[in-house]
Design an enzyme around this catalytic site. Structure first.
Site, PDB file in Angstrom:
ATOM      1  N   HIS A 269       0.851  -1.204   0.000  1.00  0.00           N
ATOM      2  CA  HIS A 269       0.000   0.000   0.000  1.00  0.00           C
ATOM      3  C   HIS A 269       0.887   1.256   0.000  1.00  0.00           C
ATOM      4  O   HIS A 269       0.895   2.038   0.952  1.00  0.00           O
ATOM      5  CB  HIS A 269      -0.836  -0.069   1.286  1.00  0.00           C
TER       6      HIS A 269
ATOM      7  N   GLU B 109      -1.239   1.119  -5.139  1.00  0.00           N
ATOM      8  CA  GLU B 109      -0.983  -0.131  -4.417  1.00  0.00           C
ATOM      9  C   GLU B 109      -0.947  -1.309  -5.389  1.00  0.00           C
ATOM     10  O   GLU B 109      -1.839  -1.452  -6.215  1.00  0.00           O
ATOM     11  CB  GLU B 109      -2.085  -0.340  -3.376  1.00  0.00           C
TER      12      GLU B 109
HETATM   13  C1  BG6 Z   1      -6.968   2.000   0.632  1.00  0.00           C
HETATM   14  C2  BG6 Z   1      -8.446   1.730   0.631  1.00  0.00           C
HETATM   15  O1  BG6 Z   1      -6.321   0.853   0.184  1.00  0.00           O
HETATM   16  O2  BG6 Z   1      -6.538   2.291   1.961  1.00  0.00           O
HETATM   17  C3  BG6 Z   1      -9.176   2.932   1.208  1.00  0.00           C
HETATM   18  O3  BG6 Z   1      -8.891   1.454  -0.696  1.00  0.00           O
HETATM   19  C4  BG6 Z   1      -8.636   3.254   2.606  1.00  0.00           C
HETATM   20  O4  BG6 Z   1     -10.571   2.666   1.265  1.00  0.00           O
HETATM   21  C5  BG6 Z   1      -7.126   3.439   2.524  1.00  0.00           C
HETATM   22  O5  BG6 Z   1      -9.256   4.423   3.105  1.00  0.00           O
HETATM   23  C6  BG6 Z   1      -6.456   3.733   3.868  1.00  0.00           C
HETATM   24  O6  BG6 Z   1      -6.727   2.707   4.761  1.00  0.00           O
HETATM   25  P1  BG6 Z   1      -6.225   2.775   6.269  1.00  0.00           P
HETATM   26  O7  BG6 Z   1      -6.802   1.566   6.940  1.00  0.00           O
HETATM   27  O8  BG6 Z   1      -4.727   2.756   6.235  1.00  0.00           O
HETATM   28  O9  BG6 Z   1      -6.740   4.071   6.838  1.00  0.00           O
END
Ligand code: BG6
Length: 303
Positions: A171, A275
């Site tokens: 991510h 990602e």
């Molecule tokens: C992304 C998702 O991968 O991660 C989003 O598609 C999400 O919906 C984002 O808001 C951040 O996620 P987190 O859990 O790190 O706040």
């Protein structure tokens, strides 16, 4: 000998890699070599920063308000979403994006490549804080190589006797000049689930550009993506293997304000998440004894 001293004794590489303890008690690996700088928190095996020598600003973005705390995910860098991406399919008490990003991993190997690149491998196994969240016997490993490019290989080995379903993502948050002024190529004609305002299947036409919250899971695409950033005079190239999904995410003002850890003064405008994943339709069964490895490589080019 303290834990950090012990890790340094076993895994530090002179003039390339050392470990230090953050105020929170978490251990951070610092790489400084001929190619650039990177840091990795052992909790989550979380790459926090990467800046090649030839770049005047980092390529991997870390929020100025990122909190480095035991049991919490760090905002920015390259969180590892594993062994599921997004919400758990049947139990919403389990952590979003899986538990791997919030539990300790341990170093199993470090080394220097002939070209001068530095390599570190971290592991999360059933002996770690794993079984509490996921009953399937498995070993996750990530190898991070800091050279001319940044390479990450996330492997999953099914060490049990039955198959399981895996979804996963690297991510990564990339540093950009301004979200409204960049575009992403590589996804033209791809199908995506649009997560903004309900989940709908749509088709990409042309490059991806941004003028509002964007949260899309592109499926069935092994394609390389490029972030074109005229403001910083560079392209960020995102190449991958064994990954069929690409997630493109920017929260925009309202969501960023709710999240609260994306940096003052619209800090979120300077980042874009691309990602490399196997998510939603691209989740897959990993048979007993099988191993799967998702690979990404990031590099930059001047424009
Ligand atoms: C992304 C998702 O991968 O991660 C989003 O598609 C999400 O919906 C984002 O808001 C951040 O996620 P987190 O859990 O790190 O706040």
């Amino acid at each position: 000998m303290s834990n950090t001293a012990q890790i340094n004794k076993q895994f530090a590489i002179q003039d390339q890699l050392s470990f230090h303890e953050h105020d929170s008690g978490l251990v951070i690996a610092e790489i400084n070599n001929a190619f650039g700088q990177a840091s990795i928190c052992l909790q989550g095996a979380h790459l926090m920063s990467w800046q090649p020598k030839h770049e005047s600003v980092p390529v991997v973005w870390l929020s100025k308000d990122a909190k480095v705390l035991a049991g919490k995910s760090i905002r920015g860098g390259a969180p590892i979403c594993w062994p599921w991406f997004g919400a758990h399919s049947s139990d919403n008490t389990l952590p979003g994006h899986g538990h791997a990003r919030t539990v300790p991993w341990h170093v199993v190997e470090t080394g220097s490549e002939p070209c001068g690149a530095t390599r570190i491998t971290l592991r999360l196994s059933n002996n770690d804080a794993h079984q509490k969240f996921w009953a399937n016997p498995a070993i996750a490993e990530i190898t991070i190589v800091i050279g001319q490019a940044l390479r990450m290989e996330l492997s999953t080995e099914n060490t049990g006797s039955t198959s399981f379903t895996l979804t996963e993502a690297l991510h990564t948050y990339f540093e950009i000049s301004d979200i409204a002024k960049v575009n992403v190529s590589g996804l033209d004609q791809c199908t995506y689930w649009d997560k903004v305002g309900g989940s709908e299947l749509k088709q990409q036409v042309g490059d991806v550009t941004f003028d509002s919250e964007t949260d899309r899971v592109y499926i069935n695409t092994p394609a390389k993506c490029v972030i074109h950033d005229a403001g910083l005079g560079r392209e960020i190239h995102i190449a991958k293997a064994n990954s069929l999904s690409t997630i493109v995410w920017t929260p925009w003002t309202e969501k960023a304000n709710k999240m609260g850890d994306l940096g003052q003064a619209d800090g979120w405008r300077n980042m874009l998440c691309i990602e490399s994943a196997n998510a939603l339709d691209n989740g897959f069964e990993l048979a007993a004894g099988q191993k799967h490895t998702l690979i990404v490589e990031y590099s930059t080019q001047k424009i």
